[in-house]
Scaffold this motif. Structure first.
Motif, PDB file in Angstrom:
ATOM      1  N   ARG A   1      47.416  -6.056  57.804  1.00 32.22           N
ATOM      2  CA  ARG A   1      47.015  -5.059  58.789  1.00 32.22           C
ATOM      3  C   ARG A   1      46.027  -4.098  58.165  1.00 32.22           C
ATOM      4  NH1 ARG A   1      50.655  -4.758  63.178  1.00 32.22           N
ATOM      5  NH2 ARG A   1      52.598  -5.816  62.738  1.00 32.22           N
ATOM      6  N   GLY A   2      45.220  -3.488  58.991  1.00 26.68           N
ATOM      7  CA  GLY A   2      44.348  -2.427  58.536  1.00 26.68           C
ATOM      8  C   GLY A   2      42.953  -2.894  58.196  1.00 26.68           C
ATOM      9  N   THR A   3      42.186  -1.930  57.706  1.00 25.93           N
ATOM     10  CA  THR A   3      40.811  -2.194  57.322  1.00 25.93           C
ATOM     11  C   THR A   3      40.648  -1.931  55.829  1.00 25.93           C
ATOM     12  OG1 THR A   3      40.201   0.068  57.893  1.00 25.93           O
ATOM     13  CG2 THR A   3      39.911  -1.593  59.614  1.00 25.93           C
ATOM     14  N   ALA A   4      39.591  -2.461  55.270  1.00 27.21           N
ATOM     15  CA  ALA A   4      39.353  -2.352  53.833  1.00 27.21           C
ATOM     16  C   ALA A   4      39.114  -0.886  53.444  1.00 27.21           C
ATOM     17  CB  ALA A   4      38.159  -3.198  53.428  1.00 27.21           C
ATOM     18  N   HIS A   5      39.882  -0.431  52.480  1.00 26.65           N
ATOM     19  CA  HIS A   5      39.778   0.926  51.951  1.00 26.65           C
ATOM     20  C   HIS A   5      39.806   0.869  50.431  1.00 26.65           C
ATOM     21  CE1 HIS A   5      40.565   2.354  55.986  1.00 26.65           C
ATOM     22  NE2 HIS A   5      40.451   3.608  55.562  1.00 26.65           N
ATOM     23  N   VAL A   6      39.455   1.983  49.818  1.00 23.03           N
ATOM     24  CA  VAL A   6      39.611   2.163  48.376  1.00 23.03           C
ATOM     25  C   VAL A   6      40.577   3.318  48.176  1.00 23.03           C
ATOM     26  CG1 VAL A   6      38.479   2.751  46.197  1.00 23.03           C
ATOM     27  CG2 VAL A   6      37.295   1.299  47.870  1.00 23.03           C
ATOM     28  N   GLU A   7      41.522   3.116  47.292  1.00 25.75           N
ATOM     29  CA  GLU A   7      42.441   4.186  46.893  1.00 25.75           C
ATOM     30  C   GLU A   7      42.041   4.603  45.481  1.00 25.75           C
ATOM     31  OE1 GLU A   7      47.165   5.043  45.993  1.00 25.75           O
ATOM     32  OE2 GLU A   7      46.537   3.052  46.653  1.00 25.75           O
ATOM     33  N   THR A   8      41.632   5.851  45.338  1.00 23.59           N
ATOM     34  CA  THR A   8      41.284   6.383  44.026  1.00 23.59           C
ATOM     35  C   THR A   8      42.349   7.392  43.647  1.00 23.59           C
ATOM     36  OG1 THR A   8      38.910   6.079  44.335  1.00 23.59           O
ATOM     37  CG2 THR A   8      39.584   7.714  42.701  1.00 23.59           C
ATOM     38  N   ARG A   9      42.881   7.215  42.446  1.00 22.18           N
ATOM     39  CA  ARG A   9      43.878   8.154  41.919  1.00 22.18           C
ATOM     40  C   ARG A   9      43.296   8.806  40.675  1.00 22.18           C
ATOM     41  NH1 ARG A   9      49.223   4.466  42.061  1.00 22.18           N
ATOM     42  NH2 ARG A   9      49.057   5.043  39.909  1.00 22.18           N
ATOM     43  N   LEU A  10      43.375  10.127  40.640  1.00 23.68           N
ATOM     44  CA  LEU A  10      42.916  10.894  39.489  1.00 23.68           C
ATOM     45  C   LEU A  10      44.130  11.585  38.869  1.00 23.68           C
ATOM     46  CD1 LEU A  10      39.690  12.571  40.946  1.00 23.68           C
ATOM     47  CD2 LEU A  10      39.871  10.438  39.648  1.00 23.68           C
ATOM     48  N   PHE A  11      44.176  11.594  37.535  1.00 21.93           N
ATOM     49  CA  PHE A  11      45.299  12.185  36.810  1.00 21.93           C
ATOM     50  C   PHE A  11      44.795  13.369  35.997  1.00 21.93           C
ATOM     51  CE2 PHE A  11      46.127   7.771  37.656  1.00 21.93           C
ATOM     52  CZ  PHE A  11      47.436   7.772  38.119  1.00 21.93           C
ATOM     53  N   PHE A  12      45.324  14.551  36.326  1.00 13.48           N
ATOM     54  CA  PHE A  12      44.887  15.801  35.710  1.00 13.48           C
ATOM     55  C   PHE A  12      45.982  16.347  34.804  1.00 13.48           C
ATOM     56  CE2 PHE A  12      42.918  15.400  39.853  1.00 13.48           C
ATOM     57  CZ  PHE A  12      41.608  15.789  39.658  1.00 13.48           C
ATOM     58  N   GLY A  13      45.648  16.560  33.544  1.00 14.71           N
ATOM     59  CA  GLY A  13      46.576  17.214  32.631  1.00 14.71           C
ATOM     60  C   GLY A  13      46.479  18.717  32.805  1.00 14.71           C
ATOM     61  N   THR A  14      47.480  19.445  32.296  1.00 16.12           N
ATOM     62  CA  THR A  14      47.476  20.898  32.453  1.00 16.12           C
ATOM     63  C   THR A  14      47.443  21.643  31.124  1.00 16.12           C
ATOM     64  OG1 THR A  14      49.897  20.892  32.569  1.00 16.12           O
ATOM     65  CG2 THR A  14      48.686  20.806  34.664  1.00 16.12           C
TER      66      THR A  14
ATOM     67  N   SER B   1      51.558  17.409  34.810  1.00 19.86           N
ATOM     68  CA  SER B   1      50.297  16.843  35.296  1.00 19.86           C
ATOM     69  C   SER B   1      50.296  16.791  36.820  1.00 19.86           C
ATOM     70  CB  SER B   1      50.092  15.438  34.725  1.00 19.86           C
ATOM     71  OG  SER B   1      51.146  14.591  35.128  1.00 19.86           O
ATOM     72  N   TYR B   2      49.136  16.460  37.351  1.00 21.31           N
ATOM     73  CA  TYR B   2      48.964  16.280  38.788  1.00 21.31           C
ATOM     74  C   TYR B   2      48.263  14.955  39.020  1.00 21.31           C
ATOM     75  CZ  TYR B   2      50.005  21.236  39.298  1.00 21.31           C
ATOM     76  OH  TYR B   2      50.621  22.461  39.255  1.00 21.31           O
ATOM     77  N   GLU B   3      48.669  14.293  40.105  1.00 19.48           N
ATOM     78  CA  GLU B   3      48.008  13.064  40.531  1.00 19.48           C
ATOM     79  C   GLU B   3      47.388  13.339  41.891  1.00 19.48           C
ATOM     80  OE1 GLU B   3      49.049   8.398  41.556  1.00 19.48           O
ATOM     81  OE2 GLU B   3      50.675   9.846  41.338  1.00 19.48           O
TER      82      GLU B   3
END
Length: 166
Positions: free
Chosen positions: A56-69, A120-122
């Protein structure tokens, strides 16, 4: 002239064993109708009954960024308020349709070989695959801005193609 009435012949008694066998066969037949069948094959073919449901669905990109503190320069850790402000000022204008932020704990090996553990944050961004070329420089600006603003060695990035349905 009426026929003489004869008592009906007594029905032969079923043995308990035969009754149990009949019940077991009936139960197996009922259960088999709703039980999935497992297939084992040596080849690459998948029987139609075992095929995955339609995507199901349409083509997407999932980008995950990981930020340290934690700051490698010894400065104070990035606070939750600072991070929220960074998202509001830098990320939201580029991705106003939505994003997800998750808090976590992470670890990584620094350039000196020391294992660093930190809060951290994602950040998760989801956008149509057709926008990937447009989004790439925006995402790189986000990474660079955080690295500069908070003296970070890096912001990790993970990109995956996926299908999304809203």
């Amino acid at each position: 002239m009426p026929r003489p009435s004869t008592p009906p012949e007594p029905r032969p008694k079923r043995s308990g064993r035969r009754t149990a066998l009949t019940a077991a066969v009936a139960a197996a037949a009922v259960l088999a109708g709703g039980t999935p069948i497992a297939y084992a094959t040596l080849g690459d073919e998948v029987p139609p009954a075992a095929a995955a449901p339609a995507a199901r669905g349409t083509a997407h990109v999932e980008t995950r960024l990981f930020f340290g503190t934690e700051r490698p320069d010894g400065g104070p850790d990035v606070t939750g308020e600072q991070f929220r402000s960074f998202i509001d000022r830098t990320v939201t204008p580029a991705f106003p349709d939505g994003l997800t932020v998750q808090e976590g704990r992470g670890q990584w090996r620094d350039s000196n070989g020391v294992i660093e553990r930190e809060r951290s944050y994602e950040l998760i961004l989801l956008y149509p695959a057709s926008e990937a070329r447009l989004r790439d420089p925006q995402i790189e600006r986000i990474r660079t801005a955080y690295e500069k603003a908070y003296a970070q060695d890096s912001v990790a990035r993970l990109d995956e193609r996926t299908l999304a349905d809203f």
